[in-house]
Design a protein around this motif. Structure first.
Motif, short mmCIF file in Angstrom:
data_model
loop_
_atom_site.label_atom_id
_atom_site.label_comp_id
_atom_site.label_asym_id
_atom_site.label_seq_id
_atom_site.Cartn_x
_atom_site.Cartn_y
_atom_site.Cartn_z
N GLY A 199 0.81 -1.21 0.00
CA GLY A 199 0.00 0.00 0.00
C GLY A 199 0.84 1.26 0.00
N VAL A 200 1.91 1.25 0.78
CA VAL A 200 2.81 2.41 0.86
C VAL A 200 3.46 2.66 -0.49
N VAL A 201 3.99 1.60 -1.09
CA VAL A 201 4.70 1.73 -2.37
C VAL A 201 3.76 2.19 -3.48
N VAL A 202 2.60 1.56 -3.58
CA VAL A 202 1.64 1.92 -4.60
C VAL A 202 1.18 3.37 -4.42
N ALA A 203 0.90 3.76 -3.18
CA ALA A 203 0.44 5.12 -2.91
C ALA A 203 1.51 6.15 -3.27
N VAL A 204 2.75 5.90 -2.87
CA VAL A 204 3.84 6.84 -3.15
C VAL A 204 4.02 7.02 -4.65
N CYS A 205 4.09 5.91 -5.38
CA CYS A 205 4.33 5.97 -6.81
C CYS A 205 3.15 6.61 -7.55
N ALA A 206 1.95 6.23 -7.18
CA ALA A 206 0.77 6.77 -7.86
C ALA A 206 0.58 8.26 -7.58
N ILE A 207 0.67 8.64 -6.31
CA ILE A 207 0.49 10.06 -5.95
C ILE A 207 1.58 10.91 -6.57
N SER A 208 2.81 10.41 -6.56
CA SER A 208 3.92 11.15 -7.16
C SER A 208 3.68 11.36 -8.65
N ASP A 209 3.21 10.33 -9.34
CA ASP A 209 2.92 10.46 -10.76
C ASP A 209 1.83 11.49 -11.01
N VAL A 210 0.78 11.47 -10.20
CA VAL A 210 -0.31 12.42 -10.37
C VAL A 210 0.21 13.86 -10.19
N VAL A 211 1.04 14.06 -9.18
CA VAL A 211 1.60 15.40 -8.93
C VAL A 211 2.47 15.84 -10.10
N LEU A 212 3.33 14.93 -10.58
CA LEU A 212 4.24 15.27 -11.67
C LEU A 212 3.48 15.53 -12.98
N ILE A 213 2.44 14.75 -13.22
CA ILE A 213 1.62 14.98 -14.42
C ILE A 213 0.97 16.36 -14.35
N ALA A 214 0.45 16.70 -13.18
CA ALA A 214 -0.18 18.01 -13.01
C ALA A 214 0.84 19.14 -13.23
N LEU A 215 2.04 18.94 -12.73
CA LEU A 215 3.09 19.95 -12.93
C LEU A 215 3.43 20.08 -14.42
N GLY A 216 3.51 18.94 -15.10
CA GLY A 216 3.84 18.97 -16.52
C GLY A 216 2.79 19.68 -17.34
N VAL A 217 1.53 19.36 -17.09
CA VAL A 217 0.43 19.99 -17.83
C VAL A 217 0.33 21.47 -17.45
#
Length: 207
Positions: A42-60
Motif C-alpha cells: 500500500g505504501v509503495v503503490v500510494a507513493v508511486c501513484a500520488i507522485s505520478d499524479v503530482v508530476l503529471i499536473a506539474l507537466g500539464v
C-alpha cells in the motif's frame, strides 16, 4: 456531464500514460518486488501513484518549460539519480549472490515502512526518466488537446493509479513461481542489471 470530446481526451491520456509507464524500469522493478513479497504494498503503490499524479499536473501546468530552461539542475538530478540507482544495484546484486533460502526474500522489506517509503520516494523523485515521461512529455502531449488538456491529464493520472495498483497487488499471483530460492536470485539479478544500466546511462548523460 463531460462532453464526448473531453472523454476522448481523457481516453487519449489514459492510453498515452500507460504506453509510457508499462515498461521495465527502476520504479516498476521495485513495485514488483514489494508486490511479490506482499510487504508495504500500500505504501509503495500510494507513493508511486500520488507522485505520478503530482508530476503529471506539474507537466500539464507548464513545469516542463521551466525544467528545460535549467540544464544545471537537470544534470544535478541525473548525478543524484545515478548514485542512488548504482547503490541499489549493488544491494540487489548482493541479495542475488547471497540468497540461500526463500525466507531470505523478506530481507529487502525488513527495514520497515520508513525504509520502503524512502526507497519508493527516491526511485521516483531522483529518477530523471520520470520527469521526462510525466512532466516534459505529458505537458507536450496535453497541449495538443487545448482546453481539454486537463482531461488528458486526468486520463494519464488514472492510468498511473491503475498500473501501480495492478502491479503492486497483482504481483502476488506470481508468488508460486517464486517458491524456489533460484527464482528470487534471478529476480534480484535482473533488478541489479536494470538499476546498473539505468544508473550508468544517467551518469554518462550528465558528463
Amino acid at each position: 456531464m463531460p462532453s464526448s470530446a473531453a472523454l476522448l481526451a481523457a481516453l487519449a491520456g489514459l492510453t498515452f500514460g500507460l504506453s509510457l509507464i508499462v515498461a521495465i524500469g527502476a520504479q516498476n522493478a521495485f513495485v514488483l518486488r514489494q508486490g511479490l513479497l506482499r510487504e508495504r504494498r500500500g505504501v509503495v503503490v500510494a507513493v508511486c501513484a500520488i507522485s505520478d499524479v503530482v508530476l503529471i499536473a506539474l507537466g500539464v501546468g507548464g513545469a516542463g518549460v521551466l525544467l528545460a530552461s535549467a540544464p544545471a539542475l537537470a544534470d544535478a538530478a541525473r548525478l543524484a539519480g545515478a548514485a542512488f540507482l548504482l547503490a541499489y544495484a549493488a544491494l540487489a546484486a548482493r541479495r542475488a549472490w547471497r540468497r540461500c533460502a526463500v525466507a531470505d526474500a523478506a530481507d529487502g522489506a525488513a527495514g520497515g515502512v520508513l525504509a520502503v517509503l524512502l526507497t519508493a520516494l527516491a526511485l521516483t523523485w531522483l529518477n530523471p526518466h520520470v520527469y521526462l515521461d510525466t512532466v516534459v512529455l505529458a505537458g507536450t502531449a496535453a497541449d495538443a488537446h487545448g482546453d481539454r488538456r486537463w482531461w488528458f491529464a486526468a486520463g494519464m493520472a488514472c492510468g498511473s493509479v491503475l498500473w501501480f495498483a495492478a502491479l503492486g497487488y497483482g504481483a502476488a499471483a506470481l508468488r508460486p513461481l517464486f517458491a524456489r530460492p533460484a527464482a528470487w536470485r534471478l529476480l534480484d539479478g535482473a533488478i541489479a542489471a536494470i538499476m546498473l544500466a539505468l544508473g550508468l546511462s544517467l551518469a554518462l548523460s550528465a558528463v
